[in-house]
Design a protein around this motif. Sequence first.
Motif, mmCIF file in Angstrom:
data_model
loop_
_atom_site.group_PDB
_atom_site.id
_atom_site.type_symbol
_atom_site.label_atom_id
_atom_site.label_comp_id
_atom_site.label_asym_id
_atom_site.label_seq_id
_atom_site.Cartn_x
_atom_site.Cartn_y
_atom_site.Cartn_z
ATOM 1 N N LEU A 218 48.237 37.723 29.719
ATOM 2 C CA LEU A 218 46.906 38.313 29.835
ATOM 3 C C LEU A 218 46.863 39.707 29.212
ATOM 4 O O LEU A 218 45.969 40.027 28.436
ATOM 5 N N PHE A 219 47.852 40.533 29.527
ATOM 6 C CA PHE A 219 47.819 41.934 29.110
ATOM 7 C C PHE A 219 48.280 42.171 27.679
ATOM 8 O O PHE A 219 47.916 43.175 27.077
ATOM 9 N N GLU A 220 49.069 41.274 27.104
ATOM 10 C CA GLU A 220 49.568 41.500 25.743
ATOM 11 C C GLU A 220 48.439 41.501 24.715
ATOM 12 O O GLU A 220 48.615 42.013 23.609
ATOM 13 N N GLU A 221 47.278 40.981 25.096
ATOM 14 C CA GLU A 221 46.116 41.021 24.192
ATOM 15 C C GLU A 221 45.634 42.454 23.980
ATOM 16 O O GLU A 221 44.907 42.727 23.029
ATOM 17 N N CYS A 222 46.044 43.373 24.853
ATOM 18 C CA CYS A 222 45.606 44.766 24.764
ATOM 19 C C CYS A 222 46.583 45.657 24.004
ATOM 20 O O CYS A 222 46.256 46.788 23.674
ATOM 21 N N GLY A 223 47.786 45.152 23.740
ATOM 22 C CA GLY A 223 48.768 45.942 23.004
ATOM 23 C C GLY A 223 50.186 45.562 23.397
ATOM 24 O O GLY A 223 50.404 44.741 24.283
ATOM 25 N N SER B 92 46.882 51.465 24.522
ATOM 26 C CA SER B 92 46.894 50.065 24.968
ATOM 27 C C SER B 92 46.597 49.984 26.465
ATOM 28 O O SER B 92 45.882 49.086 26.914
ATOM 29 N N ALA B 93 47.137 50.934 27.232
ATOM 30 C CA ALA B 93 46.869 50.973 28.673
ATOM 31 C C ALA B 93 45.384 51.232 28.926
ATOM 32 O O ALA B 93 44.769 50.598 29.787
ATOM 33 N N LEU B 94 44.807 52.152 28.162
ATOM 34 C CA LEU B 94 43.374 52.426 28.290
ATOM 35 C C LEU B 94 42.548 51.186 27.956
ATOM 36 O O LEU B 94 41.587 50.860 28.656
ATOM 37 N N LYS B 95 42.927 50.492 26.890
ATOM 38 C CA LYS B 95 42.209 49.281 26.478
ATOM 39 C C LYS B 95 42.283 48.216 27.567
ATOM 40 O O LYS B 95 41.300 47.549 27.867
ATOM 41 N N ALA B 96 43.442 48.079 28.202
ATOM 42 C CA ALA B 96 43.609 47.089 29.275
ATOM 43 C C ALA B 96 42.659 47.389 30.435
ATOM 44 O O ALA B 96 42.016 46.489 30.968
ATOM 45 N N ILE B 97 42.548 48.652 30.805
ATOM 46 C CA ILE B 97 41.645 49.026 31.893
ATOM 47 C C ILE B 97 40.203 48.722 31.496
ATOM 48 O O ILE B 97 39.447 48.130 32.269
ATOM 49 N N GLU B 98 39.819 49.093 30.290
ATOM 50 C CA GLU B 98 38.452 48.858 29.815
ATOM 51 C C GLU B 98 38.141 47.360 29.753
ATOM 52 O O GLU B 98 37.070 46.926 30.155
ATOM 53 N N ASP B 99 39.079 46.564 29.238
ATOM 54 C CA ASP B 99 38.836 45.142 29.005
ATOM 55 C C ASP B 99 39.008 44.266 30.244
ATOM 56 O O ASP B 99 38.329 43.248 30.379
ATOM 57 N N GLY C 216 38.232 44.472 36.884
ATOM 58 C CA GLY C 216 37.102 43.794 37.503
ATOM 59 C C GLY C 216 36.839 42.384 37.004
ATOM 60 O O GLY C 216 35.986 41.697 37.546
ATOM 61 N N LYS C 217 37.556 41.940 35.981
ATOM 62 C CA LYS C 217 37.383 40.561 35.507
ATOM 63 C C LYS C 217 37.828 39.603 36.590
ATOM 64 O O LYS C 217 38.697 39.915 37.381
ATOM 65 N N GLU C 218 37.235 38.440 36.614
ATOM 66 C CA GLU C 218 37.579 37.463 37.634
ATOM 67 C C GLU C 218 38.400 36.334 37.043
ATOM 68 O O GLU C 218 38.142 35.875 35.936
ATOM 69 N N TYR C 219 39.402 35.915 37.819
ATOM 70 C CA TYR C 219 40.311 34.848 37.412
ATOM 71 C C TYR C 219 40.445 33.860 38.557
ATOM 72 O O TYR C 219 40.276 34.225 39.720
ATOM 73 N N PRO C 220 40.741 32.625 38.270
ATOM 74 C CA PRO C 220 40.900 31.613 39.321
ATOM 75 C C PRO C 220 41.939 32.035 40.359
ATOM 76 O O PRO C 220 42.980 32.578 40.019
ATOM 77 N N ALA C 221 41.625 31.783 41.636
ATOM 78 C CA ALA C 221 42.474 32.223 42.736
ATOM 79 C C ALA C 221 43.662 31.299 42.996
ATOM 80 O O ALA C 221 44.607 31.691 43.657
ATOM 81 N N GLY D 271 35.298 24.554 32.919
ATOM 82 C CA GLY D 271 33.957 25.112 33.037
ATOM 83 C C GLY D 271 33.451 25.304 34.452
ATOM 84 O O GLY D 271 32.336 25.764 34.657
ATOM 85 N N VAL D 272 34.244 24.963 35.464
ATOM 86 C CA VAL D 272 33.864 25.163 36.861
ATOM 87 C C VAL D 272 34.572 26.422 37.348
ATOM 88 O O VAL D 272 35.742 26.618 37.079
ATOM 89 N N THR D 273 33.864 27.320 38.080
ATOM 90 C CA THR D 273 34.495 28.577 38.489
ATOM 91 C C THR D 273 34.649 28.717 39.994
ATOM 92 O O THR D 273 33.797 28.335 40.765
ATOM 93 N N ASN D 274 35.769 29.270 40.398
ATOM 94 C CA ASN D 274 36.101 29.677 41.760
ATOM 95 C C ASN D 274 37.090 30.818 41.571
ATOM 96 O O ASN D 274 38.276 30.597 41.465
ATOM 97 N N THR D 275 36.583 32.049 41.463
ATOM 98 C CA THR D 275 37.426 33.141 40.989
ATOM 99 C C THR D 275 37.517 34.311 41.954
ATOM 100 O O THR D 275 36.721 34.444 42.869
ATOM 101 N N ALA D 276 38.500 35.157 41.701
ATOM 102 C CA ALA D 276 38.695 36.412 42.435
ATOM 103 C C ALA D 276 38.921 37.513 41.404
ATOM 104 O O ALA D 276 39.570 37.279 40.394
ATOM 105 N N PRO D 277 38.365 38.717 41.633
ATOM 106 C CA PRO D 277 38.536 39.805 40.655
ATOM 107 C C PRO D 277 39.958 40.337 40.632
ATOM 108 O O PRO D 277 40.615 40.380 41.669
ATOM 109 N N VAL D 278 40.419 40.717 39.456
ATOM 110 C CA VAL D 278 41.713 41.370 39.289
ATOM 111 C C VAL D 278 41.411 42.820 38.956
ATOM 112 O O VAL D 278 40.588 43.113 38.106
#
Length: 122
Positions: free
Chosen positions: A46-51, A79-86, A89-94, A105-112
């Motif tokens: 997940l995080f390597e997309e930011c740097g 890269s750390a700043l970009k990760a926080i910005e991106d 608060g995003k939600e991912y499946p629990a 396409g069905v969601t049941n998520t919790a924020p990270v």
Amino acid sequence: GMLIAGKEVFVGHFQKRSERAGASEWTNLYVKNIPKFWSDERLSKLFEECGAIASYVVMKDGEGKSKGFGFVDFQEHESALKAIEDLNGKEYPADEESEKLHKEGVTNTAPVNEKAAGEGAK
């Protein structure tokens, strides 16, 4: 010097975080609310997309089960700043089943949530 448990003790003057060298160039993030089924590698993916990542870990209990939080240390502050910005608060499946449904396409998520582990932390 003095040894405690086989390690040399260091005592120095206290420095406020704002006075420490490199305090404005932190790279280490504390990540909370990580789905319990995520591995270290899933967190990294997940995080390597930011740097470029220097290190990452999902903290585990004595039985090897996730505690639901971890750390991601980037090679660069930007890269750390970009990760926080991106990602904050995003939600991912629990759970794993929800993750499969989410991909369909069905969601049941919790924020990270993540935040800087501390200015100057590495």
